[in-house]
Write a protein that holds these residues in place. Structure first.
Motif, PDB file in Angstrom:
ATOM      1  N   MET A  98      98.357  56.431   1.885  1.00  0.00           N
ATOM      2  CA  MET A  98      98.025  55.130   1.532  1.00  0.00           C
ATOM      3  C   MET A  98      97.207  54.560   2.695  1.00  0.00           C
ATOM      4  O   MET A  98      96.403  53.495   2.651  1.00  0.00           O
ATOM      5  N   ILE A  99      97.530  54.995   4.158  1.00  0.00           N
ATOM      6  CA  ILE A  99      96.786  54.679   5.142  1.00  0.00           C
ATOM      7  C   ILE A  99      95.187  55.004   4.950  1.00  0.00           C
ATOM      8  O   ILE A  99      94.490  54.095   5.603  1.00  0.00           O
ATOM      9  N   PHE A 100      94.751  56.036   4.274  1.00  0.00           N
ATOM     10  CA  PHE A 100      93.382  56.094   4.000  1.00  0.00           C
ATOM     11  C   PHE A 100      92.804  55.073   3.279  1.00  0.00           C
ATOM     12  O   PHE A 100      91.673  54.795   3.589  1.00  0.00           O
ATOM     13  N   LEU A 101      93.452  54.548   2.400  1.00  0.00           N
ATOM     14  CA  LEU A 101      92.830  53.383   1.579  1.00  0.00           C
ATOM     15  C   LEU A 101      92.713  52.274   2.163  1.00  0.00           C
ATOM     16  O   LEU A 101      91.490  51.320   2.126  1.00  0.00           O
ATOM     17  N   ILE A 102      93.914  51.891   3.141  1.00  0.00           N
ATOM     18  CA  ILE A 102      93.644  50.908   4.123  1.00  0.00           C
ATOM     19  C   ILE A 102      92.497  50.951   4.989  1.00  0.00           C
ATOM     20  O   ILE A 102      91.609  49.964   5.007  1.00  0.00           O
ATOM     21  N   VAL A 103      92.474  51.999   5.780  1.00  0.00           N
ATOM     22  CA  VAL A 103      91.158  52.259   6.743  1.00  0.00           C
ATOM     23  C   VAL A 103      90.016  52.468   6.094  1.00  0.00           C
ATOM     24  O   VAL A 103      88.912  51.673   6.556  1.00  0.00           O
ATOM     25  N   GLY A 104      89.796  52.958   4.880  1.00  0.00           N
ATOM     26  CA  GLY A 104      88.580  53.120   4.038  1.00  0.00           C
ATOM     27  C   GLY A 104      88.159  51.807   3.737  1.00  0.00           C
ATOM     28  O   GLY A 104      86.951  51.305   3.651  1.00  0.00           O
ATOM     29  N   GLY A 105      89.190  50.847   3.251  1.00  0.00           N
ATOM     30  CA  GLY A 105      88.690  49.330   2.560  1.00  0.00           C
ATOM     31  C   GLY A 105      88.375  48.517   4.040  1.00  0.00           C
ATOM     32  O   GLY A 105      87.291  47.719   3.587  1.00  0.00           O
ATOM     33  N   LEU A 106      88.944  48.790   5.023  1.00  0.00           N
ATOM     34  CA  LEU A 106      88.419  48.065   6.334  1.00  0.00           C
ATOM     35  C   LEU A 106      87.162  48.398   6.755  1.00  0.00           C
ATOM     36  O   LEU A 106      86.441  47.718   7.201  1.00  0.00           O
ATOM     37  N   LEU A 107      86.947  49.678   6.622  1.00  0.00           N
ATOM     38  CA  LEU A 107      85.489  50.310   6.931  1.00  0.00           C
ATOM     39  C   LEU A 107      84.577  49.874   5.896  1.00  0.00           C
ATOM     40  O   LEU A 107      83.195  49.233   6.278  1.00  0.00           O
ATOM     41  N   GLY A 127      90.167  47.813  -2.211  1.00  0.00           N
ATOM     42  CA  GLY A 127      90.635  49.238  -1.485  1.00  0.00           C
ATOM     43  C   GLY A 127      92.083  48.866  -0.481  1.00  0.00           C
ATOM     44  O   GLY A 127      92.986  49.666  -0.380  1.00  0.00           O
ATOM     45  N   CYS A 128      91.536  47.922   0.492  1.00  0.00           N
ATOM     46  CA  CYS A 128      92.566  47.726   1.192  1.00  0.00           C
ATOM     47  C   CYS A 128      94.058  47.054   0.585  1.00  0.00           C
ATOM     48  O   CYS A 128      94.940  47.503   0.899  1.00  0.00           O
ATOM     49  N   LEU A 129      93.796  46.194  -0.385  1.00  0.00           N
ATOM     50  CA  LEU A 129      94.993  45.667  -0.930  1.00  0.00           C
ATOM     51  C   LEU A 129      95.623  46.793  -1.647  1.00  0.00           C
ATOM     52  O   LEU A 129      96.874  46.661  -1.693  1.00  0.00           O
ATOM     53  N   VAL A 130      94.918  47.778  -2.381  1.00  0.00           N
ATOM     54  CA  VAL A 130      95.696  48.913  -3.108  1.00  0.00           C
ATOM     55  C   VAL A 130      96.603  49.552  -2.149  1.00  0.00           C
ATOM     56  O   VAL A 130      97.356  49.950  -2.186  1.00  0.00           O
ATOM     57  N   GLY A 131      95.846  49.944  -1.042  1.00  0.00           N
ATOM     58  CA  GLY A 131      96.582  50.864   0.000  1.00  0.00           C
ATOM     59  C   GLY A 131      97.926  49.831   0.423  1.00  0.00           C
ATOM     60  O   GLY A 131      98.960  50.503   0.747  1.00  0.00           O
ATOM     61  N   LEU A 132      97.679  48.537   0.864  1.00  0.00           N
ATOM     62  CA  LEU A 132      98.762  48.072   1.093  1.00  0.00           C
ATOM     63  C   LEU A 132     100.021  47.827   0.294  1.00  0.00           C
ATOM     64  O   LEU A 132     101.104  47.993   0.646  1.00  0.00           O
ATOM     65  N   VAL A 133      99.419  47.620  -0.951  1.00  0.00           N
ATOM     66  CA  VAL A 133     100.581  47.543  -2.163  1.00  0.00           C
ATOM     67  C   VAL A 133     101.029  48.680  -2.175  1.00  0.00           C
ATOM     68  O   VAL A 133     102.336  48.885  -2.436  1.00  0.00           O
ATOM     69  N   GLY A 134     100.301  49.810  -2.325  1.00  0.00           N
ATOM     70  CA  GLY A 134     100.940  51.233  -2.452  1.00  0.00           C
ATOM     71  C   GLY A 134     101.978  51.621  -1.280  1.00  0.00           C
ATOM     72  O   GLY A 134     103.037  52.194  -1.596  1.00  0.00           O
ATOM     73  N   GLY A 135     101.500  51.368  -0.145  1.00  0.00           N
ATOM     74  CA  GLY A 135     102.504  51.525   0.957  1.00  0.00           C
ATOM     75  C   GLY A 135     103.594  50.785   0.988  1.00  0.00           C
ATOM     76  O   GLY A 135     104.586  51.403   1.250  1.00  0.00           O
ATOM     77  N   VAL A 136     103.550  49.805   0.717  1.00  0.00           N
ATOM     78  CA  VAL A 136     104.945  48.640   0.323  1.00  0.00           C
ATOM     79  C   VAL A 136     105.894  49.349  -0.560  1.00  0.00           C
ATOM     80  O   VAL A 136     106.985  49.598  -0.449  1.00  0.00           O
ATOM     81  N   ALA A 137     105.276  49.694  -1.801  1.00  0.00           N
ATOM     82  CA  ALA A 137     105.962  50.167  -2.838  1.00  0.00           C
ATOM     83  C   ALA A 137     106.435  51.442  -2.470  1.00  0.00           C
ATOM     84  O   ALA A 137     107.795  51.658  -2.667  1.00  0.00           O
ATOM     85  N   LYS A 138     105.931  52.436  -1.771  1.00  0.00           N
ATOM     86  CA  LYS A 138     106.228  53.556  -1.257  1.00  0.00           C
ATOM     87  C   LYS A 138     107.484  53.171  -0.320  1.00  0.00           C
ATOM     88  O   LYS A 138     108.591  54.084  -0.486  1.00  0.00           O
ATOM     89  N   PHE A 139     107.369  52.292   0.632  1.00  0.00           N
ATOM     90  CA  PHE A 139     108.393  52.093   1.649  1.00  0.00           C
ATOM     91  C   PHE A 139     109.658  51.647   0.762  1.00  0.00           C
ATOM     92  O   PHE A 139     110.813  52.022   0.999  1.00  0.00           O
ATOM     93  N   LEU A 140     109.574  50.607  -0.169  1.00  0.00           N
ATOM     94  CA  LEU A 140     110.607  50.032  -0.707  1.00  0.00           C
ATOM     95  C   LEU A 140     111.374  51.148  -1.872  1.00  0.00           C
ATOM     96  O   LEU A 140     112.446  51.051  -1.822  1.00  0.00           O
ATOM     97  N   PHE A 141     110.631  51.982  -2.182  1.00  0.00           N
ATOM     98  CA  PHE A 141     111.354  53.158  -2.933  1.00  0.00           C
ATOM     99  C   PHE A 141     112.042  53.985  -2.093  1.00  0.00           C
ATOM    100  O   PHE A 141     113.263  54.497  -2.711  1.00  0.00           O
ATOM    101  N   ARG A 142     111.559  54.247  -1.056  1.00  0.00           N
ATOM    102  CA  ARG A 142     112.490  54.887  -0.132  1.00  0.00           C
ATOM    103  C   ARG A 142     113.599  54.032   0.516  1.00  0.00           C
ATOM    104  O   ARG A 142     114.921  54.852   0.593  1.00  0.00           O
ATOM    105  N   ILE A 143     113.618  53.099   0.508  1.00  0.00           N
ATOM    106  CA  ILE A 143     114.846  52.191   1.112  1.00  0.00           C
ATOM    107  C   ILE A 143     115.758  52.229  -0.025  1.00  0.00           C
ATOM    108  O   ILE A 143     116.996  52.263  -0.034  1.00  0.00           O
TER     109      ILE A 143
END
Length: 76
Positions: A1-10, A55-71
Protein backbone atom coordinates in the motif's frame (compact mmCIF):
# COMPACT_ATOMS: atom_id res chain seq x y z
CA UNK A 1 0.00 0.00 0.00
CA UNK A 2 2.91 2.32 0.63
CA UNK A 3 3.78 2.14 -3.07
CA UNK A 4 0.37 3.52 -4.02
CA UNK A 5 0.70 6.37 -1.53
CA UNK A 6 4.21 7.30 -2.65
CA UNK A 7 3.29 6.82 -6.32
CA UNK A 8 0.24 9.04 -5.87
CA UNK A 9 2.29 11.75 -4.21
CA UNK A 10 4.91 11.58 -6.97
CA UNK A 11 2.17 11.79 -9.60
CA UNK A 12 0.74 14.88 -7.89
CA UNK A 13 4.22 16.41 -7.87
CA UNK A 14 4.61 15.53 -11.56
CA UNK A 15 1.31 17.29 -12.26
CA UNK A 16 2.49 20.47 -10.57
CA UNK A 17 5.79 20.35 -12.46
CA UNK A 18 3.84 19.93 -15.72
CA UNK A 19 1.73 22.93 -14.78
CA UNK A 20 4.77 25.11 -14.09
CA UNK A 21 6.54 24.06 -17.30
CA UNK A 22 3.65 24.11 -19.78
CA UNK A 23 1.10 26.51 -18.32
CA UNK A 24 3.22 29.05 -16.47
CA UNK A 25 1.81 32.47 -15.76
CA UNK A 26 -0.83 33.83 -18.12
CA UNK A 27 0.14 36.68 -20.36
CA UNK A 28 -1.66 39.96 -19.69
CA UNK A 29 -2.70 40.41 -23.34
CA UNK A 30 -2.99 36.78 -24.39
CA UNK A 31 -4.60 35.90 -27.68
CA UNK A 32 -7.50 33.50 -27.86
CA UNK A 33 -5.18 30.81 -29.21
CA UNK A 34 -2.81 31.20 -26.24
CA UNK A 35 -5.72 31.08 -23.80
CA UNK A 36 -7.05 27.93 -25.49
CA UNK A 37 -3.61 26.34 -25.30
CA UNK A 38 -3.29 27.20 -21.59
CA UNK A 39 -6.76 25.80 -20.91
CA UNK A 40 -5.78 22.57 -22.70
CA UNK A 41 -2.66 22.18 -20.54
CA UNK A 42 -4.62 23.03 -17.39
CA UNK A 43 -7.03 20.19 -18.20
CA UNK A 44 -4.09 17.80 -18.62
CA UNK A 45 -2.69 19.00 -15.30
CA UNK A 46 -6.05 18.37 -13.61
CA UNK A 47 -6.12 14.81 -14.95
CA UNK A 48 -2.56 14.10 -13.78
CA UNK A 49 -3.18 15.52 -10.31
CA UNK A 50 -6.55 13.74 -10.11
CA UNK A 51 -4.95 10.38 -10.90
CA UNK A 52 -2.33 11.07 -8.23
CA UNK A 53 -4.99 11.93 -5.64
CA UNK A 54 -7.00 8.81 -6.45
CA UNK A 55 -3.89 6.62 -6.23
CA UNK A 56 -2.91 8.17 -2.91
CA UNK A 57 -6.41 7.75 -1.49
CA UNK A 58 -6.65 4.14 -2.65
CA UNK A 59 -3.34 3.43 -0.94
CA UNK A 60 -4.47 5.14 2.26
CA UNK A 61 -7.84 3.36 2.36
CA UNK A 62 -6.18 0.03 1.59
CA UNK A 63 -3.60 0.56 4.30
CA UNK A 64 -6.22 1.50 6.88
CA UNK A 65 -8.37 -1.51 5.87
CA UNK A 66 -5.37 -3.83 6.16
CA UNK A 67 -4.55 -2.39 9.58
CA UNK A 68 -8.13 -2.75 10.80
CA UNK A 69 -8.37 -6.33 9.53
CA UNK A 70 -5.21 -7.19 11.48
CA UNK A 71 -6.60 -5.62 14.67
CA UNK A 72 -10.05 -7.22 14.52
CA UNK A 73 -8.95 -10.61 13.23
CA UNK A 74 -10.08 -13.41 15.50
CA UNK A 75 -7.17 -15.26 17.11
CA UNK A 76 -6.97 -18.94 16.28
Amino acid sequence: MIFLIVGGLLTILLGFVYMVVFVGLPYPDATLEEIAQQNFHIKITNVIVGVGIVGCLVGLVGGVAKFLFRIFRKPK
